[in-house]
Design a protein around this motif. Structure first.
Motif, PDB file in Angstrom:
ATOM      1  N   CYS A 192       0.854  -1.195   0.000  1.00 18.61           N
ATOM      2  CA  CYS A 192       0.000   0.000   0.000  1.00 18.61           C
ATOM      3  C   CYS A 192       0.889   1.244   0.000  1.00 18.61           C
ATOM      4  O   CYS A 192       1.553   1.539   0.995  1.00 18.61           O
ATOM      5  N   GLU A 193       0.880   1.965  -1.093  1.00 23.15           N
ATOM      6  CA  GLU A 193       1.706   3.164  -1.212  1.00 23.15           C
ATOM      7  C   GLU A 193       0.979   4.417  -0.763  1.00 23.15           C
ATOM      8  O   GLU A 193       1.591   5.484  -0.656  1.00 23.15           O
ATOM      9  N   PHE A 194      -0.336   4.304  -0.529  1.00 22.60           N
ATOM     10  CA  PHE A 194      -1.132   5.459  -0.124  1.00 22.60           C
ATOM     11  C   PHE A 194      -1.987   5.083   1.083  1.00 22.60           C
ATOM     12  O   PHE A 194      -2.213   3.908   1.368  1.00 22.60           O
ATOM     13  N   GLN A 195      -2.470   6.102   1.770  1.00 22.38           N
ATOM     14  CA  GLN A 195      -3.330   5.898   2.926  1.00 22.38           C
ATOM     15  C   GLN A 195      -4.776   5.725   2.452  1.00 22.38           C
ATOM     16  O   GLN A 195      -5.352   6.635   1.857  1.00 22.38           O
ATOM     17  N   HIS A 196      -5.360   4.569   2.702  1.00 13.64           N
ATOM     18  CA  HIS A 196      -6.732   4.300   2.267  1.00 13.64           C
ATOM     19  C   HIS A 196      -7.730   4.285   3.417  1.00 13.64           C
ATOM     20  O   HIS A 196      -8.926   4.493   3.189  1.00 13.64           O
ATOM     21  N   TRP A 197      -7.247   4.051   4.641  1.00 13.29           N
ATOM     22  CA  TRP A 197      -8.150   4.176   5.786  1.00 13.29           C
ATOM     23  C   TRP A 197      -8.567   5.637   5.922  1.00 13.29           C
ATOM     24  O   TRP A 197      -7.765   6.558   5.781  1.00 13.29           O
ATOM     25  N   ASP A 198      -9.859   5.832   6.176  1.00 13.89           N
ATOM     26  CA  ASP A 198     -10.482   7.148   6.372  1.00 13.89           C
ATOM     27  C   ASP A 198     -10.613   7.954   5.091  1.00 13.89           C
ATOM     28  O   ASP A 198     -11.150   9.061   5.118  1.00 13.89           O
ATOM     29  N   LEU A 199     -10.134   7.419   3.982  1.00 13.47           N
ATOM     30  CA  LEU A 199     -10.403   8.019   2.679  1.00 13.47           C
ATOM     31  C   LEU A 199     -11.364   7.143   1.889  1.00 13.47           C
ATOM     32  O   LEU A 199     -12.419   7.603   1.447  1.00 13.47           O
ATOM     33  N   GLU A 200     -11.008   5.878   1.702  1.00 15.14           N
ATOM     34  CA  GLU A 200     -11.914   4.938   1.035  1.00 15.14           C
ATOM     35  C   GLU A 200     -12.736   4.123   2.039  1.00 15.14           C
ATOM     36  O   GLU A 200     -13.934   3.904   1.845  1.00 15.14           O
ATOM     37  N   PHE A 201     -12.082   3.666   3.094  1.00 17.44           N
ATOM     38  CA  PHE A 201     -12.750   2.826   4.085  1.00 17.44           C
ATOM     39  C   PHE A 201     -12.490   3.364   5.487  1.00 17.44           C
ATOM     40  O   PHE A 201     -11.471   4.021   5.731  1.00 17.44           O
ATOM     41  N   GLN A 335      -3.542   0.697  -8.116  1.00 17.52           N
ATOM     42  CA  GLN A 335      -2.820  -0.520  -7.746  1.00 17.52           C
ATOM     43  C   GLN A 335      -2.662  -0.615  -6.235  1.00 17.52           C
ATOM     44  O   GLN A 335      -2.740  -1.700  -5.646  1.00 17.52           O
ATOM     45  N   SER A 336      -2.471   0.528  -5.589  1.00 22.46           N
ATOM     46  CA  SER A 336      -2.304   0.538  -4.145  1.00 22.46           C
ATOM     47  C   SER A 336      -3.558   0.022  -3.443  1.00 22.46           C
ATOM     48  O   SER A 336      -3.467  -0.755  -2.489  1.00 22.46           O
ATOM     49  N   ILE A 337      -4.740   0.430  -3.928  1.00 19.47           N
ATOM     50  CA  ILE A 337      -5.950  -0.037  -3.239  1.00 19.47           C
ATOM     51  C   ILE A 337      -6.261  -1.493  -3.614  1.00 19.47           C
ATOM     52  O   ILE A 337      -6.886  -2.220  -2.829  1.00 19.47           O
ATOM     53  N   ILE A 338      -5.811  -1.948  -4.777  1.00 20.26           N
ATOM     54  CA  ILE A 338      -5.920  -3.381  -5.082  1.00 20.26           C
ATOM     55  C   ILE A 338      -5.101  -4.179  -4.068  1.00 20.26           C
ATOM     56  O   ILE A 338      -5.553  -5.202  -3.542  1.00 20.26           O
ATOM     57  N   ASP A 339      -3.901  -3.692  -3.772  1.00 21.24           N
ATOM     58  CA  ASP A 339      -3.069  -4.355  -2.767  1.00 21.24           C
ATOM     59  C   ASP A 339      -3.691  -4.232  -1.377  1.00 21.24           C
ATOM     60  O   ASP A 339      -3.635  -5.170  -0.567  1.00 21.24           O
ATOM     61  N   PHE A 340      -4.304  -3.092  -1.099  1.00 20.26           N
ATOM     62  CA  PHE A 340      -5.028  -2.919   0.169  1.00 20.26           C
ATOM     63  C   PHE A 340      -6.126  -3.969   0.290  1.00 20.26           C
ATOM     64  O   PHE A 340      -6.342  -4.538   1.365  1.00 20.26           O
ATOM     65  N   GLY A 341      -6.813  -4.231  -0.827  1.00 24.00           N
ATOM     66  CA  GLY A 341      -7.857  -5.250  -0.825  1.00 24.00           C
ATOM     67  C   GLY A 341      -7.312  -6.631  -0.525  1.00 24.00           C
ATOM     68  O   GLY A 341      -7.960  -7.437   0.154  1.00 24.00           O
ATOM     69  N   ALA A 342      -6.104  -6.919  -1.032  1.00 25.54           N
ATOM     70  CA  ALA A 342      -5.486  -8.216  -0.744  1.00 25.54           C
ATOM     71  C   ALA A 342      -5.134  -8.347   0.731  1.00 25.54           C
ATOM     72  O   ALA A 342      -5.173  -9.444   1.299  1.00 25.54           O
ATOM     73  N   MET A 343      -4.820  -7.220   1.370  1.00 30.13           N
ATOM     74  CA  MET A 343      -4.408  -7.243   2.770  1.00 30.13           C
ATOM     75  C   MET A 343      -5.594  -7.153   3.731  1.00 30.13           C
ATOM     76  O   MET A 343      -5.545  -7.710   4.832  1.00 30.13           O
ATOM     77  N   HIS A 344      -6.683  -6.464   3.310  1.00 30.10           N
ATOM     78  CA  HIS A 344      -7.784  -6.201   4.239  1.00 30.10           C
ATOM     79  C   HIS A 344      -9.154  -6.590   3.683  1.00 30.10           C
ATOM     80  O   HIS A 344     -10.164  -6.398   4.368  1.00 30.10           O
ATOM     81  N   GLY A 345      -9.204  -7.119   2.480  1.00 31.99           N
ATOM     82  CA  GLY A 345     -10.486  -7.354   1.839  1.00 31.99           C
ATOM     83  C   GLY A 345     -11.377  -8.366   2.512  1.00 31.99           C
ATOM     84  O   GLY A 345     -12.579  -8.420   2.234  1.00 31.99           O
ATOM     85  N   ASP A 346     -10.823  -9.179   3.398  1.00 30.44           N
ATOM     86  CA  ASP A 346     -11.643 -10.145   4.126  1.00 30.44           C
ATOM     87  C   ASP A 346     -12.137  -9.597   5.462  1.00 30.44           C
ATOM     88  O   ASP A 346     -12.834 -10.286   6.202  1.00 30.44           O
ATOM     89  N   ASP A 347     -11.772  -8.326   5.765  1.00 28.31           N
ATOM     90  CA  ASP A 347     -12.262  -7.684   6.983  1.00 28.31           C
ATOM     91  C   ASP A 347     -13.647  -7.095   6.725  1.00 28.31           C
ATOM     92  O   ASP A 347     -14.127  -7.041   5.593  1.00 28.31           O
TER      93      ASP A 347
END
Length: 433
Positions: A192-201, A335-347
């Motif tokens: 994850c190259e960008f911060q996605h918590w509190d922006l997307e989720f 791509q960063s949020i795709i990787d975020f999904g791989a790391m957190h998508g089951d949460d």
């Protein structure tokens, strides 16, 4: 407006389809708001019969089986929510109705709460795709469709509606849907190259009764929808010179509207205002994803400004803020949020859309449908598409750019505001001061 429903039919999931029985939601599907989106297509007479339209829909659904699926959050057999194709209780709902009025009585279409009578309910629905065929006394037709956002985004649905029209007319479908998800592939290892918590989720307590626990209730009667029309001439000769022609039509008109809505709301100079601007990832991925990809592939850009600087800086500064924010949502961000999904998508991920209540002020949510194909929808029979709009939306602060059907190349914008602010916006929407 008097609407009489005559019959309802459920079109079962097609037996032959290219998908597996279970289709897990992607990170982009999980990001999409957990709501139904309703749109209206108005056609002048003559139009095909309901039977012809429904037969065309059945043929089209063979290629779009996700619209007949069911959303399954049970996780009894898996970790991630999925779409179940072909299961019991699925299918598409078709409602046939008549309206005791002439279509010309409603034209040109202006946003109205009466539109809610023209389509099935959008709350507590059992079908991911619903449509109501409304026959007017004059022979005109309004096709009102309701689709769950986690099944498909606007680009996907415009592809579907064009294909439906082709099926009704008996012509081959020119743009068959694409389901290949190889583009949505995380890196190994994901990064994850960008911060996605509190922006997307966001991290919030689990849902209660189908709604986020911090959802704010507001009186929908305080909110209204208005339609603003901007001709090509006005955009070209009035708005673009104010930004020295450096920005796209969308960026230019949005910059103008952002400032005008801020004025209409009467926001204090010291406040901060931001926009959630939807960004289509298809052309930004490398290689680019075909427009025919069905599902969700959208993220947000976040232009923001102090109110005083926004109003004093003029439309060129506002357009630059929008342009720079949208440009930052590039291939690396997707791509960063795709990787975020791989790391957190089951949460238990909750998108930001589902946590803000129904009044967004001092902020805005902006969707552009200008590059989609809605204006190409043709059901045949000799009638023409004469109006296209989203239905009535009980949310304050939503801005939807809609392609104009006039030949002058202009565009329409649906804006939802508190009533007193909407009236002020009407007065200043074309003012250049």
């Amino acid at each position: 407006m008097e609407v009489q429903v005559h019959r309802s039919t459920i079109l079962a999931a097609p037996h032959a389809h290219p998908l597996e029985e279970e289709v897990p939601l992607t990170i982009f599907d999980l990001f999409a708001s957990n709501i139904n989106i309703a749109v209206l297509f108005a056609f002048t007479a003559p139009t095909p019969s309901d039977t012809e339209i429904i037969e065309g829909l059945s043929k089209t659904l063979v290629h779009f089986p996700l619209l007949t699926a069911q959303l399954d959050y049970s996780r009894l057999r898996r970790r991630r929510p999925c779409l179940v194709v072909g299961g019991k209780g699925g299918g598409a709902l078709v409602v046939e109705a008549t309206v005791a009025a002439d279509l010309s009585d409603l034209l040109p279409l202006e946003p109205s709460a009466d539109f809610l009578l023209l389509h099935p309910p959008t709350e507590e629905t059992h079908h991911l795709f619903q449509v109501q065929l409304n026959r007017f006394r004059c022979g005109g037709l309004v096709v009102a469709a309701v689709t769950h956002h986690r099944v498909a985004d606007g680009q996907s649905m415009s592809t579907f509606f064009v294909a439906w029209g082709e099926s009704i007319r008996g012509t081959p479908i020119t743009s068959l849907p694409v389901y290949d998800q190889s583009w949505i592939k995380p890196r190994s290892p994901p990064k994850c190259e960008f911060q996605h918590w509190d922006l997307e989720f966001v991290r919030v307590p689990p849902y209660r009764n189908g709604s986020p626990s911090n959802h704010q209730d507001e009186d929908p009667s305080k909110i209204t929808n208005i339609l603003l029309r901007y001709s090509s001439e006005f955009i070209t000769t009035k708005l673009k010179p104010r930004t020295r022609g450096k920005y796209t039509t969308f960026e230019t008109v949005l910059a103008h509207l952002w400032r005008k809505i801020t004025m209409a709301r009467g926001l204090d100079d010291r406040r901060h205002t931001a926009i959630r601007v939807t960004v289509n990832g298809r052309p930004r991925m490398r290689p680019p994803v075909p427009n025919e990809f069905v599902g969700n592939l959208v993220l947000n850009a976040y232009p923001e400004s102090n109110v005083r600087l926004l109003l004093q800086g003029g439309p060129e500064r506002a357009a630059k803020i929008i342009h720079d924010a949208v440009r930052r949502i590039d291939e690396s961000y997707f791509q960063s949020i795709i990787d975020f999904g791989a790391m957190h998508g089951d949460d238990d991920l909750v998108p930001v859309y589902d946590t803000g209540g129904v009044v967004l002020s001092p902020n805005l949510e902006v969707d552009s449908w200008l590059r989609f194909r809605f204006q190409e929808v043709d059901f045949g029979g000799g009638g023409k598409l004469c109006a296209f709009l989203p239905t009535w939306v009980p949310i304050e602060g939503l801005v939807i750019f809609v392609p104009g059907l006039e030949q002058d190349g202009g565009l329409n914008v649906v804006v939802t505001l508190l009533k007193e602010h909407a009236e002020k916006l009407r007065q200043i929407s074309h003012c250049l001061m």
